[in-house]
Design an enzyme around this catalytic site. Structure first.
Site, PDB file in Angstrom:
ATOM      1  N   HIS A 117      48.657  46.677  38.026  1.00 20.48           N
ATOM      2  CA  HIS A 117      49.717  45.913  37.352  1.00 20.48           C
ATOM      3  C   HIS A 117      49.859  44.588  37.211  1.00 20.48           C
ATOM      4  O   HIS A 117      50.619  43.972  36.285  1.00 20.48           O
ATOM      5  CB  HIS A 117      50.953  46.711  37.356  1.00 20.48           C
ATOM      6  CG  HIS A 117      51.738  46.176  38.299  1.00 20.48           C
ATOM      7  ND1 HIS A 117      52.794  45.229  38.559  1.00 20.48           N
ATOM      8  CD2 HIS A 117      51.830  46.672  40.081  1.00 20.48           C
ATOM      9  CE1 HIS A 117      53.361  44.923  39.687  1.00 20.48           C
ATOM     10  NE2 HIS A 117      52.587  45.587  40.611  1.00 20.48           N
ATOM     11  N   CYS A 128      59.390  41.166  45.005  1.00 19.21           N
ATOM     12  CA  CYS A 128      59.509  42.318  45.950  1.00 19.21           C
ATOM     13  C   CYS A 128      60.657  41.993  46.626  1.00 19.21           C
ATOM     14  O   CYS A 128      60.979  43.044  47.527  1.00 19.21           O
ATOM     15  CB  CYS A 128      58.222  42.424  46.271  1.00 19.21           C
ATOM     16  SG  CYS A 128      56.865  42.874  45.503  1.00 19.21           S
ATOM     17  N   GLN A 165      46.928  39.007  44.146  1.00 18.36           N
ATOM     18  CA  GLN A 165      47.090  37.869  43.141  1.00 18.36           C
ATOM     19  C   GLN A 165      45.898  37.185  42.793  1.00 18.36           C
ATOM     20  O   GLN A 165      45.842  36.256  42.164  1.00 18.36           O
ATOM     21  CB  GLN A 165      48.089  37.141  43.861  1.00 18.36           C
ATOM     22  CG  GLN A 165      49.575  37.489  43.878  1.00 18.36           C
ATOM     23  CD  GLN A 165      50.313  37.704  42.473  1.00 18.36           C
ATOM     24  OE1 GLN A 165      49.841  37.345  41.478  1.00 18.36           O
ATOM     25  NE2 GLN A 165      51.737  38.443  42.587  1.00 18.36           N
ATOM     26  N   THR A 225      46.538  64.543  45.787  1.00 14.84           N
ATOM     27  CA  THR A 225      46.227  64.500  44.067  1.00 14.84           C
ATOM     28  C   THR A 225      46.105  63.193  43.674  1.00 14.84           C
ATOM     29  O   THR A 225      47.048  62.641  43.697  1.00 14.84           O
ATOM     30  CB  THR A 225      46.797  65.615  43.495  1.00 14.84           C
ATOM     31  OG1 THR A 225      46.738  66.968  44.095  1.00 14.84           O
ATOM     32  CG2 THR A 225      46.104  65.728  42.072  1.00 14.84           C
TER      33      THR A 225
END
Lengths: 400, 386
Positions: free
Chosen positions: B209, B329, B187, B245
């Site tokens: 994001h 969350c 944050q 990957t």
């Protein structure tokens, strides 16, 4: 952040202060180079004052300090605070800086040496009422009352609380971050470095920069014997070095046709020597475009077969410019230690072949003769192939 | 499908992809989809994109480029730091190594710490004072040779509290020689100037994001020389710390978003201050902002009167405004979060807390619309209350 940030960065020069008539030019170049390096992080003020450079960044002060500390010509840099020339204020700041350096209220670790400490006042403002020695004593007394983390050491202190009393103001600092020293890049002309993907040539370039050269780069690429990975590796190396000297030019020479002609037409033992002579010729011609006055290589006496004294002479014969070999007497370990410091070691040790290893002879000649080489070169008609290689050079500017 | 509410005041949950990041993402999905470990041109192209992203993220947090370990996001980065650093240090820290964590950590840190407790670590919360702020002097007593890890978030996700992480890190260094200091800076990126060295921590976690990058990308940024145990095993990607990957397109977009977040940080700090003042001046009287002394302006927690904040949330979205309720969350859990408990709220009061958080794209006009909507909902729900 929770602790007040320094007001400015005090930058001390290295030897350029000694360079007499050129001093103003060297200082100007240093300030120019610092500007170029600091521009990406945001607004700042920069000025020359009392034999220092003073930088006042608006933000990212720590990052600005790290950038200054890797600018050639800088001897050291200190985050500094501007305050009233008042004993209590100076002592309070000094205690806070000691806290940051040593940890607040830290006890001496058992067995660890207690660092030596002193206060050092430089007083250019002679109108200031107290002599330097007296101010030193009073600040030290106020700072060190009940202080067990440091001991007074006047001769060789581990920590020095510096106070500059100037007509412009009073500045105090504790931390001194060493710079790389040397001379500002660009003050002594230009060099063109022949860059492979190995450990030595980037170190050689860095040492050239340290002596005030602006270094351009040339690399020889042999597709399809080599892939994109080799090109990217060389570009990464230039990027790391651009972090030291600023935006850098990289010329990439398509070298496959020259190498194939040598491989197929020349005695096997001479192959590596002939590749290198060809590179030296091409680099010399590129140097004219770069306005470079010397070639720089990572060669070191005896490191590989092509680097015996006779072979170095044969290669140099093909160059039309002085060949600087800053690592000529360095051991591999010394080169590796420098490469780690510079930041190129990790890139150099990525497993990518370079254009010399692909066409390596099984048994390279340990001695060679320039006249013999010149005869072979004429026989296999290298000249037009080198012209074509030069025509195919692609050049790009690499930023840090 | 119904149209989505146009105004988003839930930027602490996630943010809209920036056009620049989107352009890079789309181009990479189309053209940059090589396996970065392949040595042919397509692989090399993807590798170069990741290297570029690594430089960008390193620069945005004042770290060395080699210190950046890309992850799938903040949760993975925090988990890797907490579990990986504590386990790597366990042997040096005696019979029962100690782990300390902040008073209001995100669940990904708290639950990782709980996992360490099951493994035999002594897990303790850092002490706080009456206002919920870290009590640094009291923390000293917990710092010694046994301390393996100290983890404290820089900016709290629910109320925006800024913790004095730099000061904490200095105290840890002075007393706990083996400790790894980690901060969850998810944050903080784009809201505070971030500098790993200045913070004095060994690692920090960031997420794409939250700063107009894509979901699915984050990083654990480590100080040179930090030793961690990986959580999974396989190839040598990300220095072997995070095998598998790499998601090159997401990471490339993250790099662009991180650069912009850093560049725009001073401007956003100013904008967020204006937005916050504008909001507080126009709030209905019975909507009370929670008092958090040291906090970022872009996260504003409100205690709303009457029914649980979720009821307000749905009434507001019907008027085109999205707000946050609790941390996205941990939504679904009915427990009072440690953050709100630390501010002295009980469970009933905790359910009345809404979070309004701003992005770089938030405007004063949107705050006007939102406060008008709050006033309408206040009247409507107030009428229900009688």
């Amino acid at each position: 952040m929770s602790h007040p940030e320094p007001d400015l960065l005090l930058v001390r020069y290295a030897e350029l202060a000694l360079k007499g008539g050129n001093r103003a030019r060297f200082e100007g170049t240093l300030v120019h180079n610092l500007r170029e390096a600091l521009d990406p992080i945001g607004p700042y003020e920069i000025r020359r004052a009392w034999g220092r450079v003073v930088i006042v960044p608006e933000r990212r002060k720590r990052q600005a300090l790290r950038i200054v500390a890797r600018t050639f010509g800088v001897k050291s840099v200190s985050p500094a605070w501007r305050l009233e020339p008042d004993v209590d204020a100076l002592a309070a700041l000094g205690r806070r800086l000691l806290d940051e350096q040593l940890g607040p209220g830290a006890r001496a670790q058992q067995g660890a040496a207690v660092p030596g400490f002193r206060v050092r006042v430089k007083r250019a403002d002679k109108s200031f009422p107290q002599p330097s020695g007296e101010l030193e004593r009073r600040v030290a007394d106020a700072m060190l009352e009940g202080e067990e983390r440091v001991r007074v050491e006047l001769r060789e202190p581990d920590l020095e609380y510096g106070i500059d009393v100037r007509p412009e103001g009073t500045f105090a600092f504790l931390e001194r971050v060493p710079g790389p020293g040397g001379l500002p890049v660009g003050t002594l002309g230009r060099g063109l470095c022949l860059l492979s993907g190995g450990i030595d040539s980037p170190v050689a370039a860095w040492l050239g920069m340290k002596r005030g050269l602006r270094v351009g780069f040339v690399t020889f690429h042999s597709p399809p014997y080599l892939g994109e990975g080799s090109r990217r590796k060389v570009e990464e190396l230039v990027r790391v070095l651009a972090g030291w000297q600023g935006p850098s030019r990289l010329h990439e020479v398509p070298f496959t046709d020259v190498q194939v002609a040598i491989r197929d037409g020349a005695p096997e033992g001479l192959r590596t020597i002939l590749y290198r002579r060809s590179m030296a010729r091409i680099a010399t011609r590129l140097a004219a475009l770069e306005k470079a006055e010397a070639l720089i290589t990572g060669e070191s006496v005896g490191q590989v077969a092509s680097q015996t004294l006779p072979n170095l002479a044969t290669i140099e014969d093909a160059a039309g410019l002085p060949v600087l070999r800053p690592l000529v007497t360095a051991d591999k370990e010394e080169a590796i230690a420098l490469a780690r410091r510079i930041g190129t070691f990790g890139v150099s040790t990525q497993p990518e072949p370079d254009c010399c290893t692909v066409f390596q002879p099984r048994r390279p000649a340990l001695a060679s003769d320039a006249a013999v080489c010149a005869r072979v070169e004429a026989e296999i008609e290298l000249g037009p192939l080198e012209d074509a290689a030069l025509d195919g050079v692609s050049t790009r500017r690499v930023l840090a | 499908m119904d149209a989505l509410p146009p105004i988003d005041l839930d930027a602490a949950a996630t943010t809209r992809l920036a056009p620049s990041a989107r352009a890079v993402l789309v181009a990479a999905l189309d053209e940059g989809w090589g396996n970065p470990s392949s040595r042919h041109a397509r692989g090399t192209r993807a590798r170069a994109a990741i290297d570029e992203a690594r430089r960008r993220v390193a620069r945005a947090v004042g770290a060395d480029v080699d210190g950046v370990c890309f992850t799938s996001g903040g949760t993975e980065a925090n988990g890797l730091a907490v579990l990986g650093a504590a386990r790597a240090r366990a042997a040096r820290c005696g019979q029962r190594p100690r782990v300390l964590f902040g008073p209001d950590e995100h669940a990904c840190v708290r639950r990782s710490a709980a996992r360490l407790a099951e493994e035999g670590f002594e897990v303790l919360a850092l002490p706080v004072d009456a206002s919920g702020a870290l009590d640094l002097e009291a923390a000293d007593a917990l710092l010694d040779e046994r301390t393996a890890l100290v983890s404290c978030m820089l900016v709290n996700n629910e109320v925006g509290r800024i913790h004095p992480v730099a000061a904490l890190a200095r105290r840890v260094r002075a007393r706990a020689p083996h400790a790894h200091v980690h901060t969850d800076a998810v944050q903080a990126l784009g809201k505070l100037e971030l500098d790993l060295e200045e913070l004095g921590v060994d690692s920090l976690a960031v997420s794409a994001h939250k700063v107009h990058g894509p979901q699915g990308a984050g990083a654990l940024v480590l100080r040179t020389g930090s030793v961690l145990q990986p959580l999974s095993h396989g190839g040598r990607q990300e220095h072997g710390l995070r095998p598998g990957t790499e998601a090159a397109p997401l990471l490339a977009a993250f790099g662009v978003a991180a650069t912009e977040a850093d560049r725009e940080q001073p401007a956003f700090e100013e904008l967020a201050g204006q937005l916050r003042t504008h909001l507080l001046e126009r709030l209905p009287e019975d909507c009370k902002p929670l008092e958090v002394p040291e906090s970022v302006a872009s996260i504003c927690a409100l205690q709303l009167p009457g029914p649980p904040a979720e009821v307000w949330q749905h009434h507001l979205e019907a008027r085109g405004v999205c707000i946050g309720v609790g941390s996205a969350c941990s939504s679904g859990s009915r427990e009072l979060s440690p953050t709100l408990a630390g501010l002295g709220l009980d469970a009933a009061a905790g359910r009345q807390v809404a979070r309004l958080s701003f992005a770089r794209t938030t405007t004063l006009a949107e705050i006007d619309t939102a406060t008008a909507a709050l006033a309408e909902v206040d009247r409507e729900l107030g009428a229900l209350r009688g």
